[in-house]
Design a protein around this motif. Structure first.
Motif, PDB file in Angstrom:
ATOM      1  N   TYR A 239       0.830  -1.206   0.000  1.00 15.99           N
ATOM      2  CA  TYR A 239       0.000   0.000   0.000  1.00 15.99           C
ATOM      3  C   TYR A 239       0.865   1.258   0.000  1.00 15.99           C
ATOM      4  CZ  TYR A 239      -4.421  -2.481   0.786  1.00 15.99           C
ATOM      5  OH  TYR A 239      -5.539  -3.274   0.646  1.00 15.99           O
ATOM      6  N   ARG A 240       2.186   1.074  -0.015  1.00 16.93           N
ATOM      7  CA  ARG A 240       3.063   2.237  -0.164  1.00 16.93           C
ATOM      8  C   ARG A 240       2.842   2.857  -1.543  1.00 16.93           C
ATOM      9  NH1 ARG A 240       8.658  -0.064   0.206  1.00 16.93           N
ATOM     10  NH2 ARG A 240       7.644  -2.102  -0.027  1.00 16.93           N
TER      11      ARG A 240
ATOM     12  N   ARG B 272      -0.274  10.979  -5.186  1.00 18.29           N
ATOM     13  CA  ARG B 272      -1.193  11.628  -4.240  1.00 18.29           C
ATOM     14  C   ARG B 272      -2.540  11.795  -4.939  1.00 18.29           C
ATOM     15  NH1 ARG B 272       2.378  10.011  -1.806  1.00 18.29           N
ATOM     16  NH2 ARG B 272       3.735  11.032  -0.288  1.00 18.29           N
ATOM     17  N   CYS B 273      -3.096  10.690  -5.382  1.00 21.72           N
ATOM     18  CA  CYS B 273      -4.269  10.714  -6.255  1.00 21.72           C
ATOM     19  C   CYS B 273      -5.504  11.283  -5.555  1.00 21.72           C
ATOM     20  CB  CYS B 273      -4.572   9.307  -6.761  1.00 21.72           C
ATOM     21  SG  CYS B 273      -3.221   8.586  -7.709  1.00 21.72           S
ATOM     22  N   GLN B 274      -6.323  12.002  -6.341  1.00 19.80           N
ATOM     23  CA  GLN B 274      -7.524  12.611  -5.793  1.00 19.80           C
ATOM     24  C   GLN B 274      -8.599  11.584  -5.482  1.00 19.80           C
ATOM     25  OE1 GLN B 274      -9.073  16.061  -7.687  1.00 19.80           O
ATOM     26  NE2 GLN B 274      -7.088  17.008  -8.049  1.00 19.80           N
ATOM     27  N   MET B 275      -8.601  10.453  -6.187  1.00 17.52           N
ATOM     28  CA  MET B 275      -9.685   9.483  -6.034  1.00 17.52           C
ATOM     29  C   MET B 275      -9.312   8.314  -5.131  1.00 17.52           C
ATOM     30  SD  MET B 275      -7.714   9.100  -8.748  1.00 17.52           S
ATOM     31  CE  MET B 275      -6.861   7.943  -9.799  1.00 17.52           C
ATOM     32  N   CYS B 276      -8.143   8.372  -4.493  1.00 19.49           N
ATOM     33  CA  CYS B 276      -7.647   7.233  -3.724  1.00 19.49           C
ATOM     34  C   CYS B 276      -6.766   7.728  -2.583  1.00 19.49           C
ATOM     35  CB  CYS B 276      -6.870   6.302  -4.646  1.00 19.49           C
ATOM     36  SG  CYS B 276      -6.038   4.939  -3.818  1.00 19.49           S
ATOM     37  N   ASN B 277      -6.943   7.136  -1.400  1.00 15.26           N
ATOM     38  CA  ASN B 277      -6.160   7.548  -0.226  1.00 15.26           C
ATOM     39  C   ASN B 277      -5.198   6.469   0.252  1.00 15.26           C
ATOM     40  OD1 ASN B 277      -7.388  10.104  -0.037  1.00 15.26           O
ATOM     41  ND2 ASN B 277      -9.104   9.278   1.127  1.00 15.26           N
ATOM     42  N   ILE B 278      -4.876   5.517  -0.610  1.00 16.71           N
ATOM     43  CA  ILE B 278      -3.917   4.480  -0.212  1.00 16.71           C
ATOM     44  C   ILE B 278      -2.611   5.109   0.285  1.00 16.71           C
ATOM     45  CG2 ILE B 278      -2.333   2.768  -1.195  1.00 16.71           C
ATOM     46  CD1 ILE B 278      -4.602   1.561  -2.702  1.00 16.71           C
TER      47      ILE B 278
ATOM     48  N   GLY C 197      -1.349   0.470  -3.974  1.00  9.53           N
ATOM     49  CA  GLY C 197      -0.076   1.154  -3.949  1.00  9.53           C
ATOM     50  C   GLY C 197       0.704   1.080  -5.257  1.00  9.53           C
ATOM     51  N   GLU C 198       1.991   1.269  -5.118  1.00  8.75           N
ATOM     52  CA  GLU C 198       2.892   1.212  -6.262  1.00  8.75           C
ATOM     53  C   GLU C 198       3.791  -0.016  -6.136  1.00  8.75           C
ATOM     54  OE1 GLU C 198       4.910   1.102  -9.364  1.00  8.75           O
ATOM     55  OE2 GLU C 198       3.297   2.599  -9.243  1.00  8.75           O
ATOM     56  N   PRO C 199       3.507  -1.070  -6.913  1.00  7.51           N
ATOM     57  CA  PRO C 199       4.264  -2.331  -6.786  1.00  7.51           C
ATOM     58  C   PRO C 199       5.769  -2.167  -6.924  1.00  7.51           C
ATOM     59  CG  PRO C 199       2.334  -2.639  -8.172  1.00  7.51           C
ATOM     60  CD  PRO C 199       2.442  -1.172  -7.930  1.00  7.51           C
ATOM     61  N   PHE C 200       6.209  -1.241  -7.791  1.00  7.53           N
ATOM     62  CA  PHE C 200       7.637  -1.117  -8.047  1.00  7.53           C
ATOM     63  C   PHE C 200       8.397  -0.457  -6.899  1.00  7.53           C
ATOM     64  CE2 PHE C 200       6.029  -1.855 -12.331  1.00  7.53           C
ATOM     65  CZ  PHE C 200       6.953  -2.783 -12.789  1.00  7.53           C
ATOM     66  N   LEU C 201       7.694  -0.068  -5.828  1.00  9.80           N
ATOM     67  CA  LEU C 201       8.373   0.396  -4.618  1.00  9.80           C
ATOM     68  C   LEU C 201       8.919  -0.777  -3.805  1.00  9.80           C
ATOM     69  CD1 LEU C 201       6.079   3.322  -3.389  1.00  9.80           C
ATOM     70  CD2 LEU C 201       8.322   3.484  -4.483  1.00  9.80           C
ATOM     71  N   ARG C 202       8.453  -1.990  -4.110  1.00 11.57           N
ATOM     72  CA  ARG C 202       8.988  -3.173  -3.434  1.00 11.57           C
ATOM     73  C   ARG C 202      10.312  -3.570  -4.077  1.00 11.57           C
ATOM     74  NH1 ARG C 202       5.148  -7.613  -0.731  1.00 11.57           N
ATOM     75  NH2 ARG C 202       7.229  -8.536  -0.520  1.00 11.57           N
TER      76      ARG C 202
END
Length: 327
Positions: free
Chosen positions: A11-12, A16-22, A51-56
């Motif tokens: 979930y990292r 900073r999307c307007q439609m999502c608070n992950i 989240g952003e998978p490529f942060l893993r």
């Protein structure tokens, strides 16, 4: 046994999307690559999401474990494309693990509109760079994913045309509310007439193609319109039966909208979760679910199960020289 899943591996998030608070969620202890082996081997289609998978850092390890445990399923990694170089480097490794791997890059408008939706200056150019980088290293299964909201619906057709220009596929969905995944209940949609105009244009273009996959996408667009206009599904939902969603900590949900935990793969065998009394109760809730959401993850399995009805719609509308009937 289930055949498809969306797996949120983190979930990292760096958007900073307007439609999502992950991106506002607290740090969690994510499943290790080895723990993904607890998922059913019957999975054939997997969306690796965030989240952003490529942060893993260990994303290639996660993909490798899924590829072995599920006997080479088709996988698509969903990304915001904000890390073009990192995505390229990781995909160079990942494409050696599986030949059935694709990437979906979010683009929610042209230029500043996309940046506004994603809350990051320069997000649009980075997403385009990610697409070009992936094409450059030979990733052929590429798509643009567009999340529709009142902010960007006027750009829907433009992004579809962009996808065709770049030679990649196009998918879209309405911004949804979800307590456990998108972590918001604030998404609303009002511009129905504008949406209809754009969806009919795209569906008309898809029906002209000689690829059945694109005809079914036209039917999916029909479902988006009816969901947005009438809050109804054009086909029954089979979440929790042929599809599931998993959180980064291993919680199993019927889908990414309905907040009902069926079990956790760190503490229970997946087959035990799937055949449990709790799972059966959840499926009964799904059968009367009031969300009526229409997203590709559960729509795809519903289309497969209702192929006669879908085929009739396609025959009726493919022969038309004008836009398909969304009424």
């Amino acid at each position: 046994m289930t055949m498809e899943a969306v797996l949120a591996v983190t979930y990292r998030c760096n958007a900073r999307c307007q439609m999502c608070n992950i991106w506002q969620s607290k740090p969690q202890e994510e499943l290790t690559p080895q723990e993904f082996a607890n998922l059913p081997s019957s999975l054939k289609t997997i969306n690796v999401s965030g989240g952003e998978p490529f942060l893993r850092d260990d994303l290639p390890g996660v993909i490798s474990r899924l590829n072995k445990s599920c006997y080479s399923p088709r996988m698509v990694i969903s990304t915001n494309g904000l890390l073009p170089d990192r995505i390229k480097d990781m995909m160079l490794e990942i494409k050696g693990i599986s030949k059935k791997i694709g990437v979906g890059i979010s683009i929610d408008g042209i230029g500043k509109i996309h940046d506004e939706v994603r809350g990051i200056t320069g997000a649009y150019e980075k997403a385009l760079s990610s697409i070009e980088n992936l094409k450059g290293i030979g990733i052929k299964d590429l798509r643009i994913g567009f999340t529709i909201s009142d902010i960007n619906v006027e750009d829907l057709r433009n992004v579809y045309d962009l996808a065709n220009k770049l030679g990649v596929e196009f998918t879209c969905s309405i911004a949804q509310n979800s307590e456990h995944y998108f972590m918001t209940n604030n998404n609303k949609f009002a511009k129905i007439d504008v949406l209809k105009e754009h969806l009919e244009y795209i569906a008309h273009e898809e029906l002209k193609r000689n690829q059945p996959k694109r005809w079914f996408r036209a039917y999916f667009l029909n479902g988006i319109y009816h969901y947005a206009k009438e809050n109804r599904r054009v086909l029954p939902c089979d979440a929790g039966s042929n599809f599931f969603f998993m959180s980064p900590t291993g919680d199993i949900y019927p889908c990414n909208i309905l907040n009902k935990v069926m079990g956790n793969i760190k503490v229970s065998n997946f087959q035990d979760i799937w055949s449990s009394e709790n799972a059966d109760k959840t499926r009964k809730i799904v059968s009367h679910c009031s969300f009526n959401c229409w997203m590709i993850c559960t729509a795809r399995t519903a289309i497969k199960r209702n192929i006669v009805k879908v085929g009739y719609w396609l025959l009726k509308n493919k022969s038309k020289q004008k836009f398909p009937n969304f009424y």
